[in-house]
Scaffold this active site. Structure first.
Site, PDB file in Angstrom:
ATOM      1  N   SER A 154      -3.498   5.174   6.386  1.00 13.49           N
ATOM      2  CA  SER A 154      -2.028   5.370   5.947  1.00 13.49           C
ATOM      3  C   SER A 154      -1.156   4.147   6.403  1.00 13.49           C
ATOM      4  O   SER A 154      -0.090   4.238   6.936  1.00 13.49           O
ATOM      5  CB  SER A 154      -1.613   6.668   6.845  1.00 13.49           C
ATOM      6  OG  SER A 154      -2.134   7.478   6.414  1.00 13.49           O
ATOM      7  N   CYS A 155      -1.508   3.051   5.940  1.00 16.66           N
ATOM      8  CA  CYS A 155      -1.307   1.772   6.187  1.00 16.66           C
ATOM      9  C   CYS A 155       0.450   1.685   5.705  1.00 16.66           C
ATOM     10  O   CYS A 155       0.784   2.200   4.541  1.00 16.66           O
ATOM     11  CB  CYS A 155      -1.918   0.562   5.459  1.00 16.66           C
ATOM     12  SG  CYS A 155      -3.451   0.348   6.073  1.00 16.66           S
TER      13      CYS A 155
END
Lengths: 224, 204
Positions: free
Chosen positions: B112-113
């Site tokens: 979930s950068c």
């Protein structure tokens, strides 16, 4: 070949539910899990690729049923034991009170701002020559897999394996996660933004002109 | 390091998440490895200080200053750092511009950068399986769930954040904002408009 985290393109997940604008507010334990993970990372016993891989290595059943911060805290507990910071007896609540050899590295409140501001840049000098230029056609390896460690960490998603795209941006040379996640060295090499037509990735693309861009290391690519 | 275990050590902790986090914090604190005051400081940083208002200032400035915008699109990292936005999960920033021809949208399918120094912590939907799975394959259906309709003929370009480069979308400046100053413009810039799942607000 794949792990459960590699979910790009998967069917069956249902709707995306928007949320109010602004800073998302976390619940108490979620906020604590976030802070605990960052503070434990500051002990310096692992890098970001090792910690990402620790989350990906959760069993598929755990990965699927855990919420986001449950994944973080489970991976943190696993890492603390694997790196010898804690023992299984410690986690079971049978720990002694002897001073810990890493205690002098504890992140203090007054150091938090500086540690967050420093971050962890991944760009490095590299002696690997750049093979590709902007505009050049390339193809990704297939299957998408770590070539150094079987079943290991990689950042080439399965949905983009064996796909033909073109270089749209050169990012310089960056630490290679496939190596760094397994403590095999940073092995920096050129990194590129590569654009793929939606029709190259999906059986039934929404629109012919749409594209997906991925950041891919040179060793994931061959000339096309 | 072995990369698979039949038994994961985390199973030794209580299974209830709140108890599990508390137990781990207690163990680490007792060993001197965690300072609870540092945890409070981290939480205060991300719940009260760093958030999408940072990115909104960058967007408002780009809308107001063509030279800044050109430099931002060429090499964003030093410019946003000068404005005070740098560090963890924003080490290498790239800004991509929405136009009538191209709508950009950001996802990280593998984890979930997200660009924390500019947008803060990600909203729940950004981390959801549904968004991670679908944003790359059917971005237009996802956009419809956010109520977003694109200009006729616009192509969608989805950026999957697979490395340490973090992307910020520069939304289109809305109609009716020509006379507004930077502070007023920033108030039009929503978090989702900088991820690409929203558009900037149209002034009332």
């Amino acid at each position: 070949m794949t792990r459960v985290h590699d979910m790009g393109g998967r069917f069956g997940d249902g709707a995306v539910v928007p949320e109010a604008d602004g800073i998302p507010q976390l619940g108490d334990w979620q906020a604590r899990a976030l802070a605990l993970t960052l503070a434990a990372g500051a002990l310096g016993q692992w890098n970001i690729d090792v910690s990402r891989h620790a989350r990906e290595r959760l069993s598929p059943a755990d990965y699927g049923r855990f919420s986001y911060f449950e994944k973080w805290i489970a991976a943190l507990a696993d890492l603390l034991v694997e790196t010898g910071v804690l023992t299984e007896e410690d986690l079971s609540g049978q720990e002694g009170d002897a001073p810990h050899p890493l205690a002098d590295r504890v992140l203090k409140a007054e150091a938090v701002a500086a540690v967050l501001a420093r971050g962890g840049p991944s760009e490095r000098p590299s002696n690997v020559a750049s093979r590709f230029e902007v505009g050049q056609a390339v193809r990704t390896l297939r299957p998408a897999a770590n070539r150094l460690v079987d079943g290991g960490h990689t950042r080439l998603p399965a949905y983009a394996a064996g796909a033909r795209g073109r270089i749209v941006r050169k990012h310089g040379s960056h630490v290679l996660p496939d190596s760094n996640a397994h403590r095999l060295g940073e092995a920096p090499e050129p990194l590129y933004a590569v654009a793929f037509p939606a029709s190259e990735l999906w059986a039934d693309p929404e629109a012919p002109g749409d594209e997906v861009v991925l950041d891919l290391w040179q060793s994931y690519l061959e000339p096309a | 390091m072995p990369h698979d275990h039949h038994d994961h050590p985390h199973a030794l902790l209580p299974s209830d998440p709140a108890l599990r986090v508390k137990a781990l914090e207690t163990i680490l604190t007792r060993k001197g490895l965690i300072d609870p005051a540092a945890l409070d400081e981290i939480i205060d940083t991300y719940q009260n200080r760093i958030g999408p208002q940072n990115g909104a200032r960058v967007v408002a400035r780009a809308w107001s200053d063509p030279d800044f915008k050109a430099a931002l699109l060429a090499d964003a990292t030093p410019l946003v750092a000068e404005m005070g936005y740098f560090g963890r999960q924003g080490e290498h920033m790239v800004v991509v511009e929405n136009t009538l021809q191209t709508h950009n949208m950001v996802v990280c399918t593998l984890c979930s950068c997200y660009p924390w120094p500019l947008l803060g912590i990600p909203p729940g939907w950004y981390k959801s399986d549904a968004y991670r799975a679908r944003a790359v394959r059917e971005p237009r259906k996802v956009l419809a769930e956010f109520g977003v309709t694109l200009p006729e003929g616009a192509a969608v370009r989805v950026w999957d954040s697979t490395a340490e480069i973090r992307y910020l979308v520069l939304p289109m400046r809305p109609e009716g904002s020509a006379d507004m100053d930077e502070a007023a413009l920033a108030a039009l810039v929503t978090r989702d408009s900088m991820i690409g799942t929203g558009l900037a607000r149209v002034p009332a």
